[in-house]
Design a protein around this motif. Structure first.
Motif, PDB file in Angstrom:
ATOM      1  N   UNK A  70     107.653  54.794  41.978  1.00 40.94           N
ATOM      2  CA  UNK A  70     106.538  53.915  42.674  1.00 40.94           C
ATOM      3  C   UNK A  70     106.784  54.618  43.994  1.00 40.94           C
ATOM      4  N   UNK A  71     105.470  54.474  45.148  1.00 33.64           N
ATOM      5  CA  UNK A  71     105.811  54.257  46.165  1.00 33.64           C
ATOM      6  C   UNK A  71     106.072  52.986  46.852  1.00 33.64           C
ATOM      7  N   UNK A  72     107.011  52.891  47.732  1.00 35.56           N
ATOM      8  CA  UNK A  72     107.036  51.357  47.557  1.00 35.56           C
ATOM      9  C   UNK A  72     107.040  51.820  49.688  1.00 35.56           C
ATOM     10  N   UNK A  73     106.192  50.679  49.960  1.00 35.04           N
ATOM     11  CA  UNK A  73     106.200  50.225  51.516  1.00 35.04           C
ATOM     12  C   UNK A  73     107.032  49.536  52.195  1.00 35.04           C
ATOM     13  N   UNK A  74     108.095  49.946  52.922  1.00 34.35           N
ATOM     14  CA  UNK A  74     109.118  48.695  53.411  1.00 34.35           C
ATOM     15  C   UNK A  74     109.519  48.451  54.719  1.00 34.35           C
ATOM     16  N   UNK A  75     108.843  47.422  55.393  1.00 37.82           N
ATOM     17  CA  UNK A  75     109.469  47.204  56.430  1.00 37.82           C
ATOM     18  C   UNK A  75     110.683  46.202  57.090  1.00 37.82           C
ATOM     19  N   UNK A  76     111.724  46.459  57.825  1.00 38.19           N
ATOM     20  CA  UNK A  76     112.934  45.971  58.067  1.00 38.19           C
ATOM     21  C   UNK A  76     113.089  45.304  59.340  1.00 38.19           C
ATOM     22  N   UNK A  81     115.947  42.021  56.521  1.00 41.27           N
ATOM     23  CA  UNK A  81     115.427  41.713  55.360  1.00 41.27           C
ATOM     24  C   UNK A  81     114.623  42.549  55.452  1.00 41.27           C
ATOM     25  N   UNK A  82     114.004  42.779  54.658  1.00 38.29           N
ATOM     26  CA  UNK A  82     112.696  43.772  54.667  1.00 38.29           C
ATOM     27  C   UNK A  82     112.287  43.609  53.143  1.00 38.29           C
ATOM     28  N   UNK A  83     110.878  43.906  53.859  1.00 38.76           N
ATOM     29  CA  UNK A  83     110.032  43.750  52.489  1.00 38.76           C
ATOM     30  C   UNK A  83     108.905  44.376  51.611  1.00 38.76           C
ATOM     31  N   UNK A  84     109.080  44.289  50.989  1.00 45.46           N
ATOM     32  CA  UNK A  84     108.423  45.428  50.331  1.00 45.46           C
ATOM     33  C   UNK A  84     106.710  45.105  49.498  1.00 45.46           C
ATOM     34  N   UNK A  85     105.824  46.366  49.465  1.00 46.07           N
ATOM     35  CA  UNK A  85     105.404  46.135  48.629  1.00 46.07           C
ATOM     36  C   UNK A  85     104.200  47.063  47.922  1.00 46.07           C
ATOM     37  N   UNK A  86     104.453  47.389  46.596  1.00 47.51           N
ATOM     38  CA  UNK A  86     103.918  48.650  46.342  1.00 47.51           C
ATOM     39  C   UNK A  86     102.441  49.291  47.295  1.00 47.51           C
ATOM     40  N   UNK A  87     102.169  50.165  46.945  1.00 48.87           N
ATOM     41  CA  UNK A  87     101.909  50.942  47.737  1.00 48.87           C
ATOM     42  C   UNK A  87     101.032  52.565  47.095  1.00 48.87           C
TER      43      UNK A  87
END
Length: 712
Positions: free
Chosen positions: A237-243, A256-262
């Motif tokens: 899966x392509x997972x976008x992250x902002x840390x 803190x890492x925020x993940x979402x499926x893109x």
């Protein structure tokens, strides 16, 4: 009452003894930055320092001592005082005892922490208490805020669509929200303790390890990055992250890492990228992507290892297929050609469809021999006919080769030079390749200069016509004249057609040039028709471009009517190559001219094309035997055989033949012996001006023969 007074006297006496027992100067006690005190077990103040006085709202120790008599009333909850004293009696000390108290002067509630111990006399009796007090109101408030924030954080992360994790600087997962399950297919508990890089695609590891390091160095300001992570079902899966680095935040203590499926977004982007870079018909790269990849190679830098070639591939005879069978068949041919070309390329090559029937190839070119070998393989793909929809097509190709850095240093320059080389190849043989040489660019620049002047020449009326007679070789009578274009250049004098006609064709000026000469010839022919009783036919040359002009037929009809020339006295001469490449518009134009009464002449017959079918299909009136065959007679047997065959064929079809380029009497005699009657060449007359034609006819030096006989 007496008993109460006695106890009071005892307390005061005790306080006096305690005060007297203290050193006169207690510098350490006074210098403490937190509140400090000495008191009896019952809470009677013995000593307080400045910090404690200020904690209770007083300006100095004396003011505090005068006001604060009984510390036992200090506590909001009196039970806390009892608990405090009980601990002291039991163990002799208390540490970090937290209570809510009243600020003595203002009555404001504050939170403090106390640490105290007992001081005993020689008999072991408690003499007094000594302790410190620290205002922790702000600290507790902040801690409550942190706990509230933590609760909100957990509530948000548990309910959010995006998954949240807290990791350490090495990527070890310290916390994961419930939303990680759809992304990874595992529970949060299963993720905690693992490393976030464990599920990452190997090709993405280096970039994202560096990304995490940049976060720890505060160099990443909330930038989103995308990596492929393995799901428990085995898919990626392509997972976008902002840390964000929150290691300094006690409540979080990590990154803190925020993940979402893109995945869907990335797939959509991939599809759009494919559409933007790919030719929809063939599946090859399109021109824009071809240019992008070429410019990337150019940017990579110079050096022998960076040398590469651009091959410009143009299909031969594709236009005939498209015009004769329609775009459906034409598209199928292009797809098949693309498949064949694709089979010849290597992984390091880039093959693209540039548009129409043009293809481009980029390839490493360490040596010239590599380019030649590649071009040969590409041309070999056309050795076998294409079988499309139960039809057989024999196409060829012309390939132009330009090299970086030898021939050009930019995409546009490479493409232009490869294009020039392709045209040079097209002029050689049916299917061949040619390398770019500087002379091709010089020729192109010359043609451009000629074209620039030629545009002005059309506007200024510098073009004029000369006329060469077509004669009956038996009697030397004129059957007609052919109008030939000339250009009276203001600086260069008379310019011959072989110098400016190619430039006119290349630069799209052949239409205006051809119409100018046609107008001059028709006007002159009409004048001669009025001047001489015998009919003098006028022949004009028409290019393939003119035949494709939708209004060309109307133009000719208008000129004939406007100048009063009978249509039967105008002959339109077409080269054999024009008819081979003719599309439906061209064929309709030729048939329309024939319907007007204009006669059709086929020039250069036998010069290398296979257009004999057009002799019947288009009802040709005259054919002209190419001068290359005439020059070889009577000595060259091959030329003799070809002339005999063509003469026999034309005669059987009822078509007159005119032999061109006759320069000697011997050639004329041989041609007549083979049954040919009509000729044109320097033996009879050179091209001459209209006034010279009139002079010869008026003086009787030339005679006009009657109408052509036997024309269909």
């Amino acid at each position: 009452m007496i008993q109460h007074r006695n106890r009071l006297c005892d307390c005061r006496a005790l306080l006096r003894r305690l005060m007297l027992s203290l050193p006169a100067t207690d510098s350490l006690f006074d210098l403490l930055q937190i509140g400090a005190y000495r008191s009896t077990v019952n809470g009677q103040q013995v000593r307080t320092n400045l910090a404690l006085a200020r904690l209770n709202g007083y300006d100095n120790e004396a003011e505090a001592m005068a006001a604060m008599h009984d510390l036992s009333r200090w506590y909001v909850d009196p039970a806390r005082r009892d608990e405090f004293v009980a601990q002291l009696r039991a163990v002799g000390y208390v540490t970090h005892f937290v209570s809510e108290v009243y600020q003595h002067k203002t009555g404001k509630r504050i939170w403090v922490t106390e640490t105290a111990h007992v001081i005993r006399d020689s008999q072991g009796e408690i003499l007094m208490l000594e302790g410190t007090v620290e205002d922790i109101t702000d600290r507790l408030r902040k801690e409550r805020l942190v706990r509230a924030s933590e609760r909100r954080f957990r509530a948000l992360t548990e309910r959010a669509h995006a998954a949240t994790a807290v990791v350490d600087v090495q990527g070890k997962i310290l916390y994961a929200s419930a939303s990680v399950f759809p992304l990874f297919g595992v529970t949060p508990e299963a993720l905690v303790g693992r490393n976030l890089f464990d599920t990452m695609h190997a090709d993405d590891l280096a970039e994202h390890r560096a990304e995490l390091y940049s976060v720890t160095q505060r160099q990443n300001t909330g930038r989103e990055s995308v990596a492929r992570h393995r799901h428990s079902d085995g898919s990626y899966r392509f997972i976008a992250s902002i840390a964000n680095d929150c290691t300094d935040d006690a409540a979080l203590g990590g990154i803190v890492v925020n993940w979402r499926d893109v995945t869907e977004r990335m797939q959509d982007q991939a599809r759009l990228k494919y559409l933007a870079e790919t030719d929809a018909l063939t599946g090859l790269s399109n021109r824009a992507h071809f240019q992008h990849l070429c410019e990337a190679r150019l940017t990579a830098g110079a050096g022998a290892s960076r040398r590469f070639a651009m091959l410009f591939i143009d299909l031969n005879r594709f236009k005939l297929v498209n015009d004769a069978h329609g775009h459906t068949v034409g598209d199928a041919v292009l797809r098949e050609v693309a498949q064949r070309l694709r089979a010849t390329v290597q992984p390091e090559d880039t093959l693209a469809r540039l548009g129409g029937d043009e293809f481009g190839l980029l390839m490493p070119a360490i040596t010239d021999a590599m380019c030649d070998a590649k071009a040969a393989r590409l041309l070999a793909t056309f050795d076998d006919p294409l079988l499309i929809l139960n039809m057989r097509f024999e196409l060829g190709a012309s390939i132009g080769i330009a090299l970086y850095p030898d021939d050009a240093h930019s995409f546009n320059e490479l493409l232009a030079h490869a294009d020039l080389a392709m045209f040079a190849a097209k002029n050689k043989v049916a299917s061949s390749a040619a390398r770019f040489v500087p002379q091709l660019a010089d020729k192109a620049r010359h043609q451009m200069m000629v074209a620039t002047d030629l545009r002005l020449a059309v506007e200024r009326g510098e073009l004029f016509a000369v006329y060469q007679p077509i004669v009956d070789m038996r009697t030397n009578e004129w059957r007609g004249v052919e109008a030939l274009a000339r250009w009276q250049h203001p600086m260069r004098g008379t310019v011959m057609p072989e110098e400016f006609i190619p430039a006119a064709e290349e630069q799209g000026l052949i239409g205006p040039v051809g119409r100018t000469i046609a107008t001059l010839a028709i006007r002159q022919g009409a004048a001669w028709s009025r001047q001489f009783s015998a009919p003098l036919r006028v022949t004009i040359n028409v290019s393939a471009h003119q035949l494709r002009e939708t209004d060309f037929l109307a133009f000719i009809a208008s000129e004939l009517t406007g100048h009063g020339l009978p249509a039967s006295r105008l002959f339109v001469e077409l080269t054999e190559s024009v008819l081979v490449d003719a599309d439906s518009v061209s064929v309709n134009t030729v048939n329309g001219l024939r319907a007007l009464g204009v006669r059709i002449v086929l020039d250069d017959i036998g010069a290398g094309y296979s257009s004999l079918a057009y002799l019947k299909r288009l009802r040709i009136d005259l054919v002209k035997l190419d001068r290359s065959f005439v020059q070889g007679v009577p000595d060259r047997r091959v030329d003799v055989a070809i002339i005999r065959a063509l003469s026999t064929l034309a005669s059987s079809l009822g078509i007159h033949v005119v032999a061109e380029g006759i320069e000697t009497a011997e050639q004329a005699e041989f041609l007549m012996s083979e049954g040919l009657v009509y000729g044109q060449g320097f033996l009879f007359a050179r091209p001459m001006s209209a006034s010279a034609v009139e002079t010869q006819l008026t003086a009787g030096a030339a005679q006009i023969s009657p109408e052509w006989t036997g024309l269909r």
